[in-house]
Design a protein around this motif. Structure first.
Motif, PDB file in Angstrom:
ATOM      1  N   THR A   1      -4.620  -9.121   2.140  1.00  0.00           N
ATOM      2  CA  THR A   1      -5.324  -7.893   1.772  1.00  0.00           C
ATOM      3  C   THR A   1      -6.265  -7.478   2.895  1.00  0.00           C
ATOM      4  OG1 THR A   1      -5.201  -8.631  -0.514  1.00  0.00           O
ATOM      5  CG2 THR A   1      -6.683  -6.805  -0.059  1.00  0.00           C
ATOM      6  N   GLY A   2      -6.908  -8.455   3.498  1.00  0.00           N
ATOM      7  CA  GLY A   2      -7.799  -8.169   4.628  1.00  0.00           C
ATOM      8  C   GLY A   2      -7.046  -7.481   5.761  1.00  0.00           C
TER       9      GLY A   2
ATOM     10  N   ALA B   1       0.852  -1.191   0.000  1.00  0.00           N
ATOM     11  CA  ALA B   1       0.000   0.000   0.000  1.00  0.00           C
ATOM     12  C   ALA B   1       0.883   1.234   0.000  1.00  0.00           C
ATOM     13  CB  ALA B   1      -0.911   0.009   1.232  1.00  0.00           C
TER      14      ALA B   1
ATOM     15  N   GLU C   1      -6.032  -3.923   4.683  1.00  0.00           N
ATOM     16  CA  GLU C   1      -7.178  -2.998   4.630  1.00  0.00           C
ATOM     17  C   GLU C   1      -7.642  -2.636   6.042  1.00  0.00           C
ATOM     18  OE1 GLU C   1      -8.855  -4.081   0.168  1.00  0.00           O
ATOM     19  OE2 GLU C   1      -9.859  -4.966   1.933  1.00  0.00           O
TER      20      GLU C   1
ATOM     21  N   VAL D   1      -4.312   0.591  -1.809  1.00  0.00           N
ATOM     22  CA  VAL D   1      -3.859  -0.777  -1.600  1.00  0.00           C
ATOM     23  C   VAL D   1      -3.760  -1.425  -2.976  1.00  0.00           C
ATOM     24  CG1 VAL D   1      -4.396  -3.020  -0.574  1.00  0.00           C
ATOM     25  CG2 VAL D   1      -4.900  -0.927   0.689  1.00  0.00           C
TER      26      VAL D   1
ATOM     27  N   SER E   1      -3.938  -3.718  -6.008  1.00  0.00           N
ATOM     28  CA  SER E   1      -4.855  -4.834  -6.201  1.00  0.00           C
ATOM     29  C   SER E   1      -4.278  -5.872  -7.158  1.00  0.00           C
ATOM     30  CB  SER E   1      -6.202  -4.316  -6.722  1.00  0.00           C
ATOM     31  OG  SER E   1      -5.976  -3.618  -7.927  1.00  0.00           O
TER      32      SER E   1
ATOM     33  N   VAL F   1      -5.218  -0.098   7.370  1.00  0.00           N
ATOM     34  CA  VAL F   1      -5.408   1.223   6.771  1.00  0.00           C
ATOM     35  C   VAL F   1      -6.666   1.898   7.355  1.00  0.00           C
ATOM     36  CG1 VAL F   1      -6.039   2.387   4.615  1.00  0.00           C
ATOM     37  CG2 VAL F   1      -4.099   0.802   4.659  1.00  0.00           C
ATOM     38  N   SER F   2      -7.771   1.156   7.519  1.00  0.00           N
ATOM     39  CA  SER F   2      -8.978   1.818   8.073  1.00  0.00           C
ATOM     40  C   SER F   2      -8.760   2.242   9.509  1.00  0.00           C
ATOM     41  CB  SER F   2     -10.244   0.969   8.028  1.00  0.00           C
ATOM     42  OG  SER F   2     -10.118  -0.171   7.312  1.00  0.00           O
TER      43      SER F   2
END
Lengths: 482, 482
Positions: B309-310, B237, B313, B330, B332, B316-317
């Motif tokens: 990826t989970g 990312a 993510e 991120v 892909s 990041v949130s």
């Protein structure tokens, strides 16, 4: 080029004058000379070596330590640094000449600071390992070094002997957990190498030279240690297998599946656990049947208990499918997990109750462990029919505590006479397999001569050149290691 | 105690006789003496140092290397070991005296073996780093050392300089990836320290002494390196933030959330990326707006792409919620991930196109980076108003490439006259923050004198004592490092 470190030219000093000067540095109460008071400092943990000393001196600061070593250098008095005195190879007790001073570091026991963002803790040499673990965990961090003596060993000794233990598989040896050291060298100078840096390429790696030198080059007085995030969960399993070879295959599978999540992988032979259940009948293995070998697996996880358990269960089923293991228990509570680790930790105790035994601390390339066990077992059985081998250890690091107990019906005292012959078979075999005769304990007094059989002449020459360059008077822990 | 390593007593040898003996060892075709043919071996990668040599000699085996060094010791000819000659501090080129022999290790380029269960690969010094990465990956394993020059640097040079790079955060420096070395010492003896052991406490840590010694104690001819499981997925990312302080807070959060899964954490200032997009207009940052700072994050995962990826993510949130970052991409796809890394890799190239600049390779404790940047920026702006700082690097290791370009409108040649004053400000500041003026490049010729300002007298004395003990004639890479 400057050559060897320069030493003062003054000659030896009369005994009482020397002691007075020691008292001037650390205070009269910290210069111990009575035989009874000195006794605990003069015998090693296994009770096999008892030496003598001019005095036991207990400095409270790095400056006091430096002043003491400078005084000893001036007076040509040998210095034996000592931490918790829990070593297994007699590296922290003086010889019997009574010429040396034991410098106990136990009063240098301050935690100087924790840096949460740098993930470091700065500690003095006399801090007990468990106190450092606790200080880290109070700060929400993990200090991973963990070994049987953690309640009484000191970090200075851990670093001086590059201690191993049960977390090496993931976090490395003491060496790998240390970013910087403060050292009093053989001249009594303080080297401030207390760097909290992950990267520093500015000269020879003096840090790693002092680490593992068993106090023969100087005294480590403080260190900057690495901290890690506290895992969110740790789950443990005990599995039963047919052979060390199956254990190796399980190790490869576990590494592939769990990567850095795999934090423990301990092998225990059936006889090792039989001794535990014989002498500690309240302890149970809890598998459906008996197996020739057992492995204790631990997974640490940064997500959750459920995620960790899921990973471990998936690993166990995959291993079952591949017929690598016969049965498994995945601990469902912290208490059950502790009980599984407790089996592992009781092996040494159980063996001590069973009788005298010959200990080894060997490592070989992980890929050769099964072959090493098979071949060495056979050689020992041939030489000592019925010899009972307590084979266990840190399989994930290639490190076995390959201990030998007397055959049934053979008296301990008769058996122990074969000690040298047993050592020869085990150490020769280790050497043939490209291994080390001291994986994590060090050389100390016990293996100082033994190692000369296995090291090349060129390596011994380089070691001697370094010793002579940094400690030209041979006053730092003489007679140990080199 | 044996003191220094003994050297042959023979005196210097006439030039042609010496060259004949070299030809006898490596064959006539591997003794290069023509100026044009020697040229590529005599100038450093940055083109700032050009030396001269008696000859460039190219041994093909450890035995040939040993015979050459023994000959040089006998003839009192200085030896300059050279790998890919990609170093940034002029540590692999000879001085201008023309007295030395350059020993190129590039023909020692065999991969001696891969051990999948031990997770090791044994390689010779002249193997190109990328070839080792490929051999590992062909065997289903990861050799994690990774740096800009990987297509042409050799592992011998990587070890001699303890190379760092982009994977240090998770896997450590070259030192941490090496279990054993084979060395030709200054006497021309071969030390077989090629141990594939995770644990070996049998004497001084000679391995780590030769690693990072920049060829001043001997020549590393082969090594046993650690391998790791290949990650199942790697996700990247790019995030935009307001300040280095926010980047530090993001680092702590990422370590807590991802533990060993966090394999990259690179900081890039806006000006660093502005240079990239200015000189490589096809490259795009791709965030919604501009930010003062950017971080490139990489997560490696042993489960699956979806799991990785989970995790990323979620990180990041959480960071957005804590207002640590303003925007994030991120990647892909692998292509998008490569494009993000490419931004990072083009900074050095872009800065070179922009004009002359003053490079630094500093490290400080991670917790002090934001303060270091703030304070050093201010000092430089005061001394050189308008100076443009290209601040980027391995934030997760506390390592910054803190480079300075000329103010707009100031000619390069005028700017570069301030080089020493700029170095003084940056290095003094680094020292005040407890840092290192060479985090990963080494000292070489470039920083050999500079380091004397910052090392303590006791450390320099110990380094000199070791050099003198192992290389008493000062023939190994003289004038470098020490």
């Amino acid at each position: 080029m400057g050559g060897k470190m320069k030493q003062s030219e003054a000659g030896p000093m009369a005994g009482e004058d020397f002691l007075q000067r020691c008292r001037g540095i650390v205070g009269p109460g910290n210069v111990i000379t009575g035989q009874d008071d000195m006794a605990p400092y003069l015998t090693d943990w296994r009770g096999r070596y008892t030496g003598n000393a001019v005095a036991v001196v207990r400095p409270a600061t790095t400056q006091e330590t430096a002043a003491l070593v400078a005084l000893c250098a001036q007076a040509r008095v040998p210095v034996v640094p000592q931490g918790g005195n829990t070593g297994l190879v007699a590296n922290s007790v003086p010889d019997q000449s009574g010429q040396a001073v034991v410098v106990s570091l136990k009063r240098l026991n301050r935690i100087r600071g924790v840096d949460l963002v740098n993930n470091t803790i700065t500690v003095e040499a006399g801090c007990i390992l468990e106190e450092i673990q606790n200080a880290a965990s109070d700060a929400g961090r993990l200090f991973p070094l963990s070994l049987a003596a953690e309640g009484s060993c000191t970090i200075g000794g851990n670093l001086a002997t590059n201690a191993g233990g049960t977390a090496v598989l993931r976090y490395g040896n003491a060496r790998d957990l240390c970013l910087g050291v403060e050292v009093v060298n053989a001249q009594g100078d303080i080297w401030d190498g207390l760097r909290g840096l992950r990267k520093d390429n500015t000269g020879y790696d003096l840090r790693d030279l002092f680490i593992g030198a068993e106090g023969t080059l100087g005294i480590i007085t403080a260190a900057v240690l690495k901290l890690y995030p506290l895992p969110k969960a740790q789950v443990t399993a005990l599995v039963g297998l047919q052979s060390p070879q199956a254990a190796l295959e399980l190790l490869s599978l576990a590494q592939e599946t769990c990567a850095a999540g795999l934090t423990g992988f301990e092998l225990m032979s059936r006889f090792s656990l039989d001794l535990v259940t014989r002498h500690f009948p309240q302890m149970r293995i809890g598998l459906s049947e008996e197996f020739p070998q057992y492995v204790l697996l631990e997974i640490s996880d940064s997500e959750s208990e459920a995620h960790a358990t899921g990973l471990l269960e998936a690993l166990v089923s995959e291993a079952m499918e591949r017929e690598l293991l016969g049965d498994a228990i995945v601990a469902s509570s912290i208490a059950q997990s502790k009980a599984l680790w407790s089996l592992r930790e009781h092996i040494t105790l159980a063996q001590a109750i069973e009788g005298k035994h010959v200990k080894h601390d060997v490592s070989v390339p992980i890929s050769r462990i099964a072959e090493f066990i098979r071949e060495t077992d056979a050689l020992l059985q041939e030489a000592f029919p019925g010899i009972r081998l307590v084979t266990f250890g840190h399989l994930g690091d290639g490190n076995l505590h390959y201990n030998a107990s007397a055959p049934e019906g053979v008296a301990d005292d008769v058996f122990i006479q074969g000690q040298e012959a047993i050592n020869r078979i085990v150490h020769d075999s280790t050497h043939r397999f490209g291994g080390s005769i001291s994986a994590e304990h060090g050389l100390g007094t016990l293996k100082r001569d033994e190692i000369k059989r296995y090291k090349s002449a060129v390596e011994l020459r380089m070691m001697t050149a370094i010793k002579s360059a940094l400690d030209p008077l041979n006053l730092m822990n003489p007679g140990k290691m080199i």
